[in-house]
Write an enzyme that holds these catalytic residues in place. Structure first.
Site, short mmCIF file in Angstrom:
data_model
loop_
_atom_site.label_atom_id
_atom_site.label_comp_id
_atom_site.label_asym_id
_atom_site.label_seq_id
_atom_site.Cartn_x
_atom_site.Cartn_y
_atom_site.Cartn_z
N GLU A 22 0.90 -1.20 0.00
CA GLU A 22 -0.12 0.03 -0.03
C GLU A 22 0.74 1.38 0.10
O GLU A 22 0.73 2.13 1.17
CB GLU A 22 -1.08 -0.02 1.16
N GLU A 54 -5.80 -8.69 0.49
CA GLU A 54 -6.38 -8.22 1.83
C GLU A 54 -7.90 -8.07 1.46
O GLU A 54 -7.93 -7.30 0.58
CB GLU A 54 -5.86 -6.98 2.56
#
Ligand code: FCB
Length: 440
Positions: free
Chosen positions: A157, A333
């Site tokens: 991320e 995720e």
């Protein structure tokens, strides 16, 4: 139709959130400052997973997971510049081997938010040299451990690191400076390019990607052109900039304002997708530093314990939009903060249903890693946000298999969504390890 053969079903963790005892990175330093972490929580002991990994993997295996995503802690592996810790490398060798021995496919993240203190002290991601430092670490890891895993994530991320650490200032290094955010992103992109090239030269078969956090941005008032414009700008900057830079091998706007680096094109073998929620955005001229977009959540919107909107259709939309990249996708995720485990079963069924629909429509999704197996140290939220399929009490280290863990186990076992939901009894956390025939 079931899910494709060989579909990866697992859960995801990050070293700092589960291991305990990580005192050599910028997050540990950040946690010591009052006010940074809810309730004054600290990441030690977390789930004590550094010591308990073998029994934890036994439990996940009994829950029919055939894969597992974890991250390596850079500050353990390289505690001082250029000095690599053989005991730490040996530890991770044993961790990866433990997965392989259980028939679980490892997916390894090299960087999940934490920087060694010496990297942070030398300027963190804002310092261009951190790209070289990261690549040197990645190369060493690939040399030592590359034979034990095929799937690698370089950085988890990048946009969230830039946003939380350099725009909101809520995570280390605690800045509120758009220029610094852009510089940090540029270093991360360069770090990925260099790490990708070095890992590939050592292990040409390695499958390497970035885990991208995609949020779906919709206009709060769809009839207002200003809201539509800010939602589109959010989407472009937050969701598309990194993907496009990696596809083209050069920085794209707005990163071009912080540099003009180029690198190899097409440096992702698959796309990692982290999907959690939708954001509704409304034009507001006071939100200068946030592209003039104020994020709003209607009072009646279904939401998690963290007030994130529950929007399963967003997973379908994110997967459809990523299919334009023409690369395999792994959902690295997806999960929900839900202490009561009241919403999670439905969350699982609706999101996995959306993913199945995307696959049926032709999107090449290869695996799904639920965030997360155990309640853990949820960054600035401390232990208050409970994302685990399995409850974990940091004080007692007791693991308690939640209802939704059993539902997920049933899905992993069947490689399909249940027609009617009938759950097997929960395995006890302290049960004997499962035998090799227990996977199916
Ligand atoms: C993601 C992070 C992960 C965890 C979940 C809830 O953005 O990658 O570490 O914090 O959110």
């Amino acid at each position: 139709m079931t899910f494709p053969d060989g579909f990866l079903w697992g859960t995801a963790t990050a070293a700092h959130q589960v291991e305990g005892g990580n005192h050599g990175n910028d997050w540990w330093a950040w946690e010591q400052v009052p006010g940074h972490i809810k309730n004054g929580d600290r990441s030690d002991p977390a789930c004590d997973h550094y010591r308990r990994y073998a029994s934890d993997f036994d439990l996940l295996k009994r829950l029919h997971q055939n894969a597992h995503r974890l991250s390596l802690e850079w500050s353990r592996i390289e505690p001082t510049p250029g000095e690599f810790s053989q005991p730490a490398i040996q530890h991770y060798r044993e961790v990866l081997q433990a997965l392989v021995d259980r028939g679980m496919v490892p997916l390894v993240t090299l960087h999940h938010f934490t920087n060694p203190t010496w990297v942070a002290d030398a300027g963190g991601w804002e310092a261009p040299e951190t790209a070289d430092r990261f690549a040197r670490y990645a190369e060493r890891v690939a040399t030592e451990l590359g034979g034990l895993a095929r799937f690698w994530i370089t950085i988890n991320e990048p946009t969230v690191i830039a946003y939380q650490g350099y725009v909101r200032g809520e995570w280390p290094p605690g800045k509120r400076d758009l220029g610094a955010a852009a510089r940090a992103l540029v270093t991360m992109v360069r770090g990925h390019w260099m790490a990708y090239t070095r890992i590939k030269s050592l292990h040409p078969d390695a499958q390497i990607g970035v885990a991208h956090h995609l949020r779906v941005f919709d206009p709060a008032r769809p009839f207002m052109p200003q809201d539509r414009a800010v939602a589109a700008a959010f989407n472009r900057v937050f969701n598309e900039t990194i993907l496009k830079s990696l596809r083209l091998g050069r920085l794209v706007f707005p990163l071009t304002r912080a540099g003009s680096a180029t690198g190899p094109a097409h440096t992702q073998d698959f796309i990692g997708l982290n999907y959690y929620a939708r954001e509704l955005v409304r034009f507001n001229r006071r939100y200068r530093d946030e592209l003039f977009g104020e994020r709003v959540l209607p009072a009646d919107a279904p939401r998690s314990d963290l007030n994130w909107e529950l929007y399963p259709e967003g997973l379908f939309r994110a997967l459809r939009s990523l299919s334009r990249e023409r690369l395999p996708i792994i959902v690295t995720e997806n999960g929900i903060a839900d202490a009561a485990d009241a919403m999670r079963p439905d969350f699982l069924l609706s999101h996995l249903g959306a993913m199945k629909r995307a696959i049926q429509s032709g999107v090449p999704v290869r695996g799904y890693f639920h965030w997360t197996c155990f309640d853990n140290f949820e960054w600035a939220e401390g232990y208050s946000a409970k994302f685990g399929l399995i409850a974990c009490d940091p004080a007692t280290q007791e693991r308690r298999v939640r209802h939704s863990a059993r539902l997920y186990a049933e899905i992993c076992r069947a490689n399909d969504l249940p027609v009617s939901v009938e759950l097997p009894p929960a395995p006890r956390a302290d049960e004997e390890p499962a035998g090799p025939t227990d996977l199916r």
